[in-house]
Design a protein around this motif. Sequence first.
Motif, PDB file in Angstrom:
ATOM      1  N   GLY A 300      16.154  17.923  15.718  1.00  0.00           N
ATOM      2  CA  GLY A 300      16.729  17.427  16.968  1.00  0.00           C
ATOM      3  C   GLY A 300      17.907  16.500  16.736  1.00  0.00           C
ATOM      4  O   GLY A 300      18.874  16.504  17.497  1.00  0.00           O
ATOM      5  N   SER A 301      17.844  15.698  15.664  1.00  0.00           N
ATOM      6  CA  SER A 301      18.983  14.831  15.329  1.00  0.00           C
ATOM      7  C   SER A 301      20.197  15.645  14.946  1.00  0.00           C
ATOM      8  O   SER A 301      21.336  15.278  15.268  1.00  0.00           O
ATOM      9  N   ALA A 302      19.996  16.772  14.257  1.00  0.00           N
ATOM     10  CA  ALA A 302      21.125  17.642  13.905  1.00  0.00           C
ATOM     11  C   ALA A 302      21.784  18.202  15.157  1.00  0.00           C
ATOM     12  O   ALA A 302      23.021  18.247  15.260  1.00  0.00           O
ATOM     13  N   LEU A 303      20.978  18.600  16.139  1.00  0.00           N
ATOM     14  CA  LEU A 303      21.555  19.066  17.403  1.00  0.00           C
ATOM     15  C   LEU A 303      22.298  17.941  18.112  1.00  0.00           C
ATOM     16  O   LEU A 303      23.351  18.159  18.726  1.00  0.00           O
ATOM     17  N   GLY A 304      21.764  16.711  18.020  1.00  0.00           N
ATOM     18  CA  GLY A 304      22.461  15.573  18.621  1.00  0.00           C
ATOM     19  C   GLY A 304      23.785  15.291  17.937  1.00  0.00           C
ATOM     20  O   GLY A 304      24.766  14.918  18.597  1.00  0.00           O
ATOM     21  N   VAL A 305      23.845  15.465  16.624  1.00  0.00           N
ATOM     22  CA  VAL A 305      25.112  15.265  15.903  1.00  0.00           C
ATOM     23  C   VAL A 305      26.131  16.318  16.317  1.00  0.00           C
ATOM     24  O   VAL A 305      27.328  16.013  16.479  1.00  0.00           O
ATOM     25  N   VAL A 306      25.682  17.550  16.486  1.00  0.00           N
ATOM     26  CA  VAL A 306      26.585  18.598  16.966  1.00  0.00           C
ATOM     27  C   VAL A 306      27.158  18.218  18.327  1.00  0.00           C
ATOM     28  O   VAL A 306      28.367  18.347  18.587  1.00  0.00           O
ATOM     29  N   LEU A 307      26.292  17.725  19.213  1.00  0.00           N
ATOM     30  CA  LEU A 307      26.751  17.297  20.531  1.00  0.00           C
ATOM     31  C   LEU A 307      27.708  16.112  20.430  1.00  0.00           C
ATOM     32  O   LEU A 307      28.703  16.030  21.166  1.00  0.00           O
TER      33      LEU A 307
END
Length: 329
Positions: A300-307
């Motif tokens: 989920g943190s990786a998706l947040g970094v993408v965002l």
Amino acid sequence: MTVGSEAVSPPARAPRRRRGVRRLSRRDKTVAALLLGIPLLLDLVFIWLPALGSVGLSFTKWNGVGGLHAKACLPNVPSILNNGCLYGVQNYHQAATIYPEFWPAVRHNLIWLAVFILVATPLGMLFAVLIDRGIKGSRMYQSALFLPVMLSLALIGIIWEFLYSQNFGLINTVLGRNGNSNAIDWLGDPHLNLWAVLVEATWRQAGYVMVLYLAGLKAVDPTLREAARVDGANAWQTFWRVIFPTMRPINIVILVVTVIESLRAFDLVYITNKGINGLELLSVLVTSNIVGETQRVGFGSALGVVLLVISLVPISVFLFQTFRREEAR
């Protein structure tokens, strides 16, 4: 006998003393340190540390404090908090290759952005121009159009649920399909629910854009309108060839705000169906992976970094344009 009068010379002025720089007292230094230090500390604690922490966690496979031991990690990597391990860029690779909801979420965010730019922004501009021209009842219209901006997105979602309801909704009632087998499931049909929610979001975003454009229109020099009128320009030509170019800073701000609002869209879709069944968005995927049942904090943190990276692009462009304009002056 004549008495000669002596010329009285004006009193000599005392030489001006050069004003020295006032030294700050200990009390002044303490107050300045508190005024600068407290906001800086809050900014570090609530913004920068979580952001940097998310970037760090995005390279791990961590299921959260007290979670199950992470399995299938890379060989010979150190453990983190006894239930996770360093995972490299595998989270990003999985998101782009084997995570089925990632690309639909990206596509939905792009659709959200396109609707905001092509529908909500022109509507807000039209409302602002009409109200700025001083039409009858402009105050009432301005208040009515700005009302959705003052409401929370959660409340807006609840209001539109009463309109979209399959059994007792206003829209199905008007269409004569209320309570029967032909009733349209606006929020449950994956082919319709995204567009239904976008109507809700556009209703609010148009009022927000209207306020920003109204502020820009009020700042335009009235002599520009008079000069255009003297030259024989009609209202349409005056706006697009004279007024609109002068509002370039407002246009940049609105573009940045529109991109950010489209990327962080969360409340409406989460209230509707928790961001599933045709309403996948990046912000919802971040929440469902970090605080959901699976609790894949690293993923989920990786998706947040993408965002975060996507959000930084328009902000960086805006700051670059602003600083370049200031240097040109």
